[in-house]
Each structure stands twice: as C-alpha cells, then as structure tokens.
Write a protein that holds these residues in place. Sequence first.
Motif, PDB file in Angstrom:
ATOM      1  N   GLY A  53      21.775   8.073  47.635  1.00 19.53           N
ATOM      2  CA  GLY A  53      20.957   7.009  48.179  1.00 19.53           C
ATOM      3  C   GLY A  53      21.050   5.801  47.273  1.00 19.53           C
ATOM      4  N   ARG A  83      23.844   1.400  55.790  1.00 23.02           N
ATOM      5  CA  ARG A  83      23.882   2.001  57.122  1.00 23.02           C
ATOM      6  C   ARG A  83      25.209   2.720  57.340  1.00 23.02           C
ATOM      7  NH1 ARG A  83      22.844  -2.174  59.417  1.00 23.02           N
ATOM      8  NH2 ARG A  83      20.616  -1.876  59.835  1.00 23.02           N
ATOM      9  N   PRO A  88      19.849   6.829  52.366  1.00 23.65           N
ATOM     10  CA  PRO A  88      18.555   6.152  52.400  1.00 23.65           C
ATOM     11  C   PRO A  88      18.406   5.128  51.284  1.00 23.65           C
ATOM     12  CG  PRO A  88      18.309   8.243  51.293  1.00 23.65           C
ATOM     13  CD  PRO A  88      19.755   8.160  51.725  1.00 23.65           C
ATOM     14  N   TRP A  90      15.501   3.984  48.448  1.00 23.39           N
ATOM     15  CA  TRP A  90      14.229   4.304  47.784  1.00 23.39           C
ATOM     16  C   TRP A  90      13.764   3.017  47.115  1.00 23.39           C
ATOM     17  CZ3 TRP A  90      13.228   9.830  45.791  1.00 23.39           C
ATOM     18  CH2 TRP A  90      13.692  10.760  46.745  1.00 23.39           C
ATOM     19  N   SER A 115      11.764  -2.437  58.290  1.00 23.65           N
ATOM     20  CA  SER A 115      11.855  -1.155  58.978  1.00 23.65           C
ATOM     21  C   SER A 115      12.017  -1.335  60.482  1.00 23.65           C
ATOM     22  CB  SER A 115      10.615  -0.300  58.680  1.00 23.65           C
ATOM     23  OG  SER A 115      10.524  -0.015  57.298  1.00 23.65           O
ATOM     24  N   ILE A 121      17.858   3.386  59.081  1.00 25.86           N
ATOM     25  CA  ILE A 121      18.022   3.624  57.646  1.00 25.86           C
ATOM     26  C   ILE A 121      16.746   4.263  57.113  1.00 25.86           C
ATOM     27  CG2 ILE A 121      18.477   2.617  55.392  1.00 25.86           C
ATOM     28  CD1 ILE A 121      19.885   0.310  56.739  1.00 25.86           C
ATOM     29  N   PRO A 122      16.803   5.499  56.621  1.00 28.43           N
ATOM     30  CA  PRO A 122      15.611   6.111  56.020  1.00 28.43           C
ATOM     31  C   PRO A 122      15.149   5.301  54.811  1.00 28.43           C
ATOM     32  CG  PRO A 122      17.297   7.765  56.452  1.00 28.43           C
ATOM     33  CD  PRO A 122      17.942   6.427  56.650  1.00 28.43           C
ATOM     34  N   SER A 123      13.840   5.193  54.653  1.00 30.86           N
ATOM     35  CA  SER A 123      13.253   4.277  53.681  1.00 30.86           C
ATOM     36  C   SER A 123      12.084   4.970  52.997  1.00 30.86           C
ATOM     37  CB  SER A 123      12.788   3.025  54.438  1.00 30.86           C
ATOM     38  OG  SER A 123      12.074   2.143  53.617  1.00 30.86           O
ATOM     39  N   ASN A 152      11.037   6.200  60.284  1.00 34.47           N
ATOM     40  CA  ASN A 152      12.040   6.085  59.221  1.00 34.47           C
ATOM     41  C   ASN A 152      11.416   5.804  57.854  1.00 34.47           C
ATOM     42  OD1 ASN A 152      11.272   3.420  59.905  1.00 34.47           O
ATOM     43  ND2 ASN A 152      13.203   2.587  59.137  1.00 34.47           N
ATOM     44  N   SER A 153      10.084   5.908  57.739  1.00 33.24           N
ATOM     45  CA  SER A 153       9.392   5.530  56.502  1.00 33.24           C
ATOM     46  C   SER A 153       8.755   6.746  55.838  1.00 33.24           C
ATOM     47  CB  SER A 153       8.318   4.476  56.797  1.00 33.24           C
ATOM     48  OG  SER A 153       8.906   3.281  57.287  1.00 33.24           O
ATOM     49  N   TYR A 154       8.933   6.818  54.526  1.00 35.11           N
ATOM     50  CA  TYR A 154       8.426   7.935  53.735  1.00 35.11           C
ATOM     51  C   TYR A 154       7.822   7.380  52.443  1.00 35.11           C
ATOM     52  CZ  TYR A 154      11.748  10.247  56.847  1.00 35.11           C
ATOM     53  OH  TYR A 154      12.440  10.674  57.947  1.00 35.11           O
ATOM     54  N   ILE A 233      15.928  13.806  53.623  1.00 37.56           N
ATOM     55  CA  ILE A 233      16.143  12.361  53.523  1.00 37.56           C
ATOM     56  C   ILE A 233      17.465  12.049  52.822  1.00 37.56           C
ATOM     57  CG2 ILE A 233      15.220  10.213  52.588  1.00 37.56           C
ATOM     58  CD1 ILE A 233      12.418  11.618  52.779  1.00 37.56           C
TER      59      ILE A 233
END
Length: 236
Positions: A53, A83, A88, A90, A115, A121-123, A152-154, A233
């Motif tokens: 990532g 992408r 992802p 961070w 977002s 795109i994981p974020s 897609n948000s963590y 992720i």
Amino acid sequence: DHVYGDLNAYYGSLTREHPGRFAPLAQVREWEAETDEEIERVDRAVREYGCKGVYFSVEPLALSGYVDHLQDPKFHRLWDLIRDLEVPIWWYLDARKRDRKKAFMERIDELTHWSDVNPDIPSLLTHGLVPAIIFHELGIPDELMFLLKRPNSYAEFQNPAKWPEYPYPEGQELVKRMCGEVGAESFTWGSDMPFGSGFWCTYKQAVDHIAVHCDFLTQEERALVLGGNAARILNI
C-alpha cells in the motif's frame, strides 16, 4: 513516516529476507507527488520492493505552505497509479498547525470528497481515528462517522496513546461504540510501533487491550480487528 528515513528499498530488502513476515507501505514525498520521480518511486516500491500500500501524510505538505489539497490536480497521477497498482492508501491527516483541530477537520472533509471521487481505492485513516493530542477536545466528530460509513473507508484503533491506564476502559467503550455504529469490518488495530512501546504500553498490552478485554466483540469480530481486516485491505 519520513522521520524514520528513506525506507522503500529497506522495506524491499526485509520482504526478500523474511518472506511472509512484513507488509510494508510505500513512502511518497507528498510535496513532490506530481513529479515523474515520485511516480516512478512509488511504482517501484510496490512492483519491485513488495510494498502492499501507500502511506500518505499531510504534514510534509508544510514544505509547500499547506496550499495543497487532496483533490488538487497535482495528485491525480498518484491516485491513478495507486488505482492501477490495486493497493490501498493509509492516511495520516494530522498537521502541527496553529489550530490543529480546524486543520484536521478540513482534511476529513477533503478525504470525504476524495472518497466520493475514488470509491475504488481502499482508504484507511491511521493513528487512531482522531490524533491523541486533539482527541479529548474533539471527540469523534459526526463528519468522521459519515466518512467511515463509506464502503471504501477504514480506520485504525490506537487507544493506548489516548488514555493512561491499561486496559483502557475508555478505549474499550470507543471500540464498542465504533464497531456498533459502523461495523467491526471497518476497523483494524495498531500498536504505534516502534514509538508506542516506549511511551504507551508494552506490545502485548496493546494487543490484549482488544484480544482479551474487549469481550463485547465476538470471536469473529476480534479476529477482523486484530488482523483480518488489514489482510483484506492489503490483499494478503
């Protein structure tokens, strides 16, 4: 983070020497993210060095006077590369500006818009939802809850940095609230190593705070927070 040095090649050597032990994040010089050099640097970090990532901090944008915003065109090449690499981002959204609370909220707003534009795109928001230095004044803003409810948000729990005594009952209440309102699949755990173990607690206590004491979580939920979500992720 840049304070630890220029790490991409070092991470690559570790992943070769100890396969399956590390899942590093690529560094980018955020203030030069639009340049060919930085695009190539991130690409090499993922394709050649095995980074899983990209770590993006807003604090180095101080070098350009904090005039840059996450949705600015100068960053589009980087987002397109990430992408294409299918990795992802961070985020570290704290900056040591005069009004850190206002600055953090502005970045939360930017990341929410980002977002919306980049749903594929994981974020992940690092360093414990809200930075420790402003957490007790700011709490968990509604705007942050709104962001985290996006698919897609963590975010990362890092409760030992926020309260003085193990096993952090206030931190347990935070975990309970966030997992209840957003879902355990949206969170992962962090230790703040190597910094945290010298200040907050032992590494084992940082784990056991959730593994042992957050008994309101099911076994499956604890497994997600303690590694399953991060593995998903990071695609490992």
